[in-house]
Design a protein around this motif. Structure first.
Motif, PDB file in Angstrom:
ATOM      1  N   ASN B   3       0.814  -1.209   0.000  1.00 46.34           N
ATOM      2  CA  ASN B   3       0.000   0.000   0.000  1.00 46.34           C
ATOM      3  C   ASN B   3       0.851   1.264   0.000  1.00 46.34           C
ATOM      4  OD1 ASN B   3      -1.985   1.881   0.306  1.00 46.34           O
ATOM      5  ND2 ASN B   3      -2.802   1.065   2.212  1.00 46.34           N
ATOM      6  N   LYS B   4       0.693   2.078  -1.026  1.00 46.32           N
ATOM      7  CA  LYS B   4       1.516   3.271  -1.209  1.00 46.32           C
ATOM      8  C   LYS B   4       1.362   4.211  -0.025  1.00 46.32           C
ATOM      9  CE  LYS B   4       2.266   6.915  -4.612  1.00 46.32           C
ATOM     10  NZ  LYS B   4       1.991   7.395  -5.946  1.00 46.32           N
ATOM     11  N   SER B   5       0.138   4.372   0.490  1.00 47.98           N
ATOM     12  CA  SER B   5      -0.072   5.368   1.537  1.00 47.98           C
ATOM     13  C   SER B   5       0.406   4.881   2.896  1.00 47.98           C
ATOM     14  CB  SER B   5      -1.549   5.755   1.610  1.00 47.98           C
ATOM     15  OG  SER B   5      -2.300   4.596   1.920  1.00 47.98           O
ATOM     16  N   GLU B   6       0.957   3.689   2.977  1.00 48.62           N
ATOM     17  CA  GLU B   6       1.504   3.210   4.242  1.00 48.62           C
ATOM     18  C   GLU B   6       2.692   4.058   4.661  1.00 48.62           C
ATOM     19  OE1 GLU B   6       0.648  -1.027   5.972  1.00 48.62           O
ATOM     20  OE2 GLU B   6       2.684  -0.355   5.630  1.00 48.62           O
ATOM     21  N   ILE B   7       3.463   4.542   3.681  1.00 54.75           N
ATOM     22  CA  ILE B   7       4.593   5.408   3.986  1.00 54.75           C
ATOM     23  C   ILE B   7       4.342   6.782   3.388  1.00 54.75           C
ATOM     24  CG2 ILE B   7       7.047   5.853   3.609  1.00 54.75           C
ATOM     25  CD1 ILE B   7       7.601   2.979   3.711  1.00 54.75           C
ATOM     26  N   LYS B   8       4.446   7.786   4.252  1.00 55.92           N
ATOM     27  CA  LYS B   8       4.339   9.166   3.781  1.00 55.92           C
ATOM     28  C   LYS B   8       5.655   9.844   4.143  1.00 55.92           C
ATOM     29  CE  LYS B   8      -0.622  10.242   4.256  1.00 55.92           C
ATOM     30  NZ  LYS B   8      -1.321   9.044   4.628  1.00 55.92           N
ATOM     31  N   LEU B   9       6.114  10.691   3.249  1.00 58.39           N
ATOM     32  CA  LEU B   9       7.338  11.436   3.522  1.00 58.39           C
ATOM     33  C   LEU B   9       7.061  12.922   3.363  1.00 58.39           C
ATOM     34  CD1 LEU B   9      10.445  11.387   4.040  1.00 58.39           C
ATOM     35  CD2 LEU B   9      10.731  11.465   1.563  1.00 58.39           C
ATOM     36  N   LEU B  10       7.300  13.667   4.445  1.00 57.25           N
ATOM     37  CA  LEU B  10       7.206  15.125   4.358  1.00 57.25           C
ATOM     38  C   LEU B  10       8.584  15.627   3.956  1.00 57.25           C
ATOM     39  CD1 LEU B  10       5.292  16.010   7.676  1.00 57.25           C
ATOM     40  CD2 LEU B  10       4.374  15.268   5.490  1.00 57.25           C
ATOM     41  N   GLY B  11       8.619  16.405   2.881  1.00 59.33           N
ATOM     42  CA  GLY B  11       9.918  16.875   2.406  1.00 59.33           C
ATOM     43  C   GLY B  11       9.810  18.180   1.667  1.00 59.33           C
ATOM     44  N   ASN B  26      13.785   4.889  -2.934  1.00 58.56           N
ATOM     45  CA  ASN B  26      13.833   4.483  -4.344  1.00 58.56           C
ATOM     46  C   ASN B  26      14.719   3.265  -4.535  1.00 58.56           C
ATOM     47  OD1 ASN B  26      12.150   6.586  -4.963  1.00 58.56           O
ATOM     48  ND2 ASN B  26      13.735   7.903  -5.823  1.00 58.56           N
ATOM     49  N   LEU B  27      15.882   3.260  -3.888  1.00 60.17           N
ATOM     50  CA  LEU B  27      16.788   2.111  -4.001  1.00 60.17           C
ATOM     51  C   LEU B  27      16.084   0.845  -3.529  1.00 60.17           C
ATOM     52  CD1 LEU B  27      20.116   3.654  -2.661  1.00 60.17           C
ATOM     53  CD2 LEU B  27      19.820   2.617  -4.917  1.00 60.17           C
ATOM     54  N   LYS B  28      15.307   1.023  -2.464  1.00 59.08           N
ATOM     55  CA  LYS B  28      14.620  -0.143  -1.898  1.00 59.08           C
ATOM     56  C   LYS B  28      13.291  -0.424  -2.588  1.00 59.08           C
ATOM     57  CE  LYS B  28      16.370  -0.156   2.870  1.00 59.08           C
ATOM     58  NZ  LYS B  28      16.767  -1.533   2.896  1.00 59.08           N
ATOM     59  N   SER B  29      12.990   0.321  -3.627  1.00 54.74           N
ATOM     60  CA  SER B  29      11.715   0.179  -4.344  1.00 54.74           C
ATOM     61  C   SER B  29      10.533   0.177  -3.395  1.00 54.74           C
ATOM     62  CB  SER B  29      11.690  -1.127  -5.155  1.00 54.74           C
ATOM     63  OG  SER B  29      12.813  -1.220  -5.969  1.00 54.74           O
ATOM     64  N   MET B  30      10.611   1.017  -2.381  1.00 51.01           N
ATOM     65  CA  MET B  30       9.495   1.110  -1.423  1.00 51.01           C
ATOM     66  C   MET B  30       8.603   2.253  -1.875  1.00 51.01           C
ATOM     67  SD  MET B  30      11.632   0.569   2.125  1.00 51.01           S
ATOM     68  CE  MET B  30      10.360   0.367   3.354  1.00 51.01           C
ATOM     69  N   LYS B  31       7.314   1.966  -2.017  1.00 45.79           N
ATOM     70  CA  LYS B  31       6.396   3.007  -2.463  1.00 45.79           C
ATOM     71  C   LYS B  31       6.076   3.953  -1.320  1.00 45.79           C
ATOM     72  CE  LYS B  31       4.361   0.385  -6.184  1.00 45.79           C
ATOM     73  NZ  LYS B  31       5.514   0.726  -7.043  1.00 45.79           N
ATOM     74  N   TYR B  32       5.907   5.214  -1.658  1.00 48.42           N
ATOM     75  CA  TYR B  32       5.577   6.179  -0.619  1.00 48.42           C
ATOM     76  C   TYR B  32       4.818   7.346  -1.212  1.00 48.42           C
ATOM     77  CZ  TYR B  32       9.607   8.771  -2.513  1.00 48.42           C
ATOM     78  OH  TYR B  32      10.490   9.437  -3.339  1.00 48.42           O
ATOM     79  N   GLU B  33       4.105   8.026  -0.340  1.00 48.02           N
ATOM     80  CA  GLU B  33       3.427   9.240  -0.759  1.00 48.02           C
ATOM     81  C   GLU B  33       4.288  10.421  -0.328  1.00 48.02           C
ATOM     82  OE1 GLU B  33      -0.479   9.685   0.933  1.00 48.02           O
ATOM     83  OE2 GLU B  33      -0.489  11.836   0.489  1.00 48.02           O
ATOM     84  N   TYR B  34       4.607  11.272  -1.273  1.00 45.35           N
ATOM     85  CA  TYR B  34       5.478  12.399  -0.968  1.00 45.35           C
ATOM     86  C   TYR B  34       4.626  13.653  -0.773  1.00 45.35           C
ATOM     87  CZ  TYR B  34       8.922  16.083  -1.578  1.00 45.35           C
ATOM     88  OH  TYR B  34       9.707  17.196  -1.405  1.00 45.35           O
ATOM     89  N   ILE B  35       4.865  14.329   0.337  1.00 48.78           N
ATOM     90  CA  ILE B  35       4.129  15.569   0.608  1.00 48.78           C
ATOM     91  C   ILE B  35       5.116  16.719   0.638  1.00 48.78           C
ATOM     92  CG2 ILE B  35       2.668  16.776   2.294  1.00 48.78           C
ATOM     93  CD1 ILE B  35       1.719  13.949   3.190  1.00 48.78           C
ATOM     94  N   PRO B  57      13.337  16.061   6.584  1.00 51.07           N
ATOM     95  CA  PRO B  57      12.218  15.174   6.282  1.00 51.07           C
ATOM     96  C   PRO B  57      11.593  14.552   7.545  1.00 51.07           C
ATOM     97  CG  PRO B  57      14.281  14.011   5.962  1.00 51.07           C
ATOM     98  CD  PRO B  57      14.646  15.412   6.370  1.00 51.07           C
ATOM     99  N   VAL B  58      10.348  14.143   7.412  1.00 51.21           N
ATOM    100  CA  VAL B  58       9.677  13.376   8.451  1.00 51.21           C
ATOM    101  C   VAL B  58       9.036  12.175   7.782  1.00 51.21           C
ATOM    102  CG1 VAL B  58       7.872  13.341  10.202  1.00 51.21           C
ATOM    103  CG2 VAL B  58       9.147  15.447   9.795  1.00 51.21           C
ATOM    104  N   LEU B  59       9.223  11.013   8.385  1.00 54.68           N
ATOM    105  CA  LEU B  59       8.628   9.793   7.832  1.00 54.68           C
ATOM    106  C   LEU B  59       7.423   9.412   8.664  1.00 54.68           C
ATOM    107  CD1 LEU B  59       9.654   7.574   5.584  1.00 54.68           C
ATOM    108  CD2 LEU B  59       9.755   6.134   7.611  1.00 54.68           C
ATOM    109  N   LEU B  60       6.316   9.171   7.997  1.00 53.50           N
ATOM    110  CA  LEU B  60       5.119   8.685   8.687  1.00 53.50           C
ATOM    111  C   LEU B  60       4.862   7.284   8.155  1.00 53.50           C
ATOM    112  CD1 LEU B  60       3.126  11.994   8.162  1.00 53.50           C
ATOM    113  CD2 LEU B  60       4.027  11.195  10.335  1.00 53.50           C
ATOM    114  N   HIS B  61       4.969   6.314   9.013  1.00 54.83           N
ATOM    115  CA  HIS B  61       4.820   4.925   8.600  1.00 54.83           C
ATOM    116  C   HIS B  61       3.602   4.313   9.263  1.00 54.83           C
ATOM    117  CE1 HIS B  61       6.514   0.555   8.585  1.00 54.83           C
ATOM    118  NE2 HIS B  61       5.595   0.736   7.676  1.00 54.83           N
TER     119      HIS B  61
END
Lengths: 217, 230
Positions: B3-11, B26-35, B57-61
């Motif tokens: 699920n892409k929205s599982e990880i959100k990145l504030l940047g 990106n290296l880990k091919s982990m999907k994320y939502e960028y804010i 940055p802040v990571l919301l997992h």
């Protein structure tokens, strides 16, 4: 083959104390190689050519520098009493607070000492300390690590012991009990831990050091 | 990590620290939502998520409270998904080495760039450039030891230090150009200069590297909020 563990440092350094606490927590036998900081040994310069500072841990001939890096290394290599939480998320939080202490708290506190407790400088240090006070409040436990000490408690060693000595030496007050009851209580508990107590320099020597180094504004 | 929205990145697009985390994701091919955050007008989410520093940055997992500080975020990502492109080495001593140099990069190397930006007097600028030369010399030696003749700090693969230092290439290049300086001078530090070109063109980093306009406008912003004064 028995491990050979040497720690290059001085007994009065809070950064060295971080490492000795971790070593003692794990029950590791080590040799403290006392350095004369005004005349650093060839070994120290060889083992830490980048910063030329203590502490340096030398494990079977391999050097590791930077106190928090050393503490994490110790936790990595030696099992037994954990210094960092097992859970990745909790680990990240512990690292966050340890970094906060190093990057924000310590510089602010050093400034209060250097400025002899100048009001504005103390107010800025209070801003940083407030975050730690809140964290202890929220956690509601004896230590930052919960019932037992962890990386964060170890990172905050200076606040538990060295700061009080500096305050006494210079007749200043930074960590007042009424403003920071939780940190004050934490500090008392922390220095009472056997593994911490054993690695602390005598208080009067520390007070003497601060008087000599920073006294006479 | 479905699920892409599982990880959100504030940047912020121009922030090398945010780029750093994106590089790792990106290296880990982990999907994320960028804010994207506007640092001139920080969102409530950012201030609530990072009350101590109020920075990206802040990571919301998932439903966990936020994780802040880019190096800590990268280590966290590596720990929860070591199976996806492992960044930190397995050997404890090598890990310690990575952390040592990561601390050097963030505490000694990069702050020189902020100092340079804030210093207007020529003598001060020259003194800082001297320190930059020394710092890049240290990094060159670290690279030679770490890479062991291979392309990256991590060897054949991009590793932790490649991510930690790689995110600064574009930013420091920008400052170099403004100051008529070349930190990765090929004559002086050939290996690191070669590495810099290589890492900057890595797809996982290139795709998030800010363009000149983005950097210029961001620098314009910082010059207002933290103007040069020395």
């Amino acid at each position: 083959m028995a491990d050979e563990v040497k720690l290059y440092g001085v007994p009065g350094s809070p950064y060295v104390s971080r490492v000795t606490t971790a070593l003692k927590l794990k029950g590791i036998n080590y040799e403290l190689v006392v350095e004369d900081l005004s005349n650093k040994s060839a070994d120290l310069l060889k083992y830490n050519p980048v910063h030329k500072k203590i502490p340096v841990l030398v494990h079977n001939g391999k050097p590791i520098s930077e106190s928090l890096v050393i503490v994490e290394y110790i936790d990595d290599v030696w099992k037994g009493v954990p210094v960092l939480p097992q859970d990745a998320y909790e680990k990240a939080q512990a690292r966050f607070w340890a970094k906060f202490i190093d990057d924000k708290c310590m510089p602010a506190i050093f400034k209060t000492i250097g400025s002899h407790g100048q009001e504005q400088v103390v107010a800025e240090a209070h801003e940083q300390l407030q975050f730690l006070e809140n964290e202890l409040n929220v956690k509601g436990k004896k230590f930052f690590g919960g019932d037992n000490i962890n990386l964060v408690d170890i990172a905050a060693t200076f606040i538990a012991y060295w700061l009080g000595a500096a305050e006494e030496a210079l007749g200043i007050k930074v960590l007042s009990k009424d403003k920071f009851p939780k940190i004050t209580e934490w500090g008392g508990n922390y220095i009472n831990c056997q593994v911490v107590k054993e690695g602390l320099p005598p208080r009067d020597a520390l007070v003497g050091f601060f008087k000599k180094r920073f006294g006479n504004a | 990590m479905g699920n892409k929205s599982e990880i959100k990145l504030l940047g912020t697009a121009a922030s090398p620290f945010a780029n750093r985390v994106q590089f790792a994701l990106n290296l880990k091919s982990m999907k994320y939502e960028y804010i994207e955050e506007n640092l001139a007008c920080k969102s409530e989410l950012l201030i609530k998520s990072n009350p101590v520093h109020k920075k990206v940055p802040v990571l919301l997992h998932a439903d966990k409270p936020p994780i802040c500080e880019s190096q800590i975020i990268v280590e966290y990502l590596d720990e929860i998904r070591p199976d996806l492109y492992q960044l930190l080495p397995s050997v404890s001593l090598d890990r310690a080495n990575c952390r040592f140099w990561a601390a050097y990069i963030d505490n000694k190397f990069f702050p020189l760039y902020e100092e340079l930006r804030q210093t207007l007097n020529k003598a001060g600028q020259e003194a800082i450039k001297e320190q930059m030369i020394e710092a890049t010399q240290q990094l060159e030696e670290a690279f030679i030891k770490s890479s062991n003749g291979k392309t990256y700090f991590g060897g054949d693969q991009v590793g932790y230090l490649d991510v930690i230092l790689g995110c600064f290439i574009r930013w420091t290049q920008h400052v170099d150009e403004l100051n008529d300086f070349n930190k990765f001078d090929e004559v002086r530090i050939l290996e690191l200069a070669k590495w810099a070109k290589c890492i900057a063109s890595h797809e996982a980093l290139k795709s998030v590297t800010p363009g000149k306009e983005t950097l210029e406008s961001f620098f314009g912003l910082i010059n207002i909020y933290r103007p040069p004064y020395k």
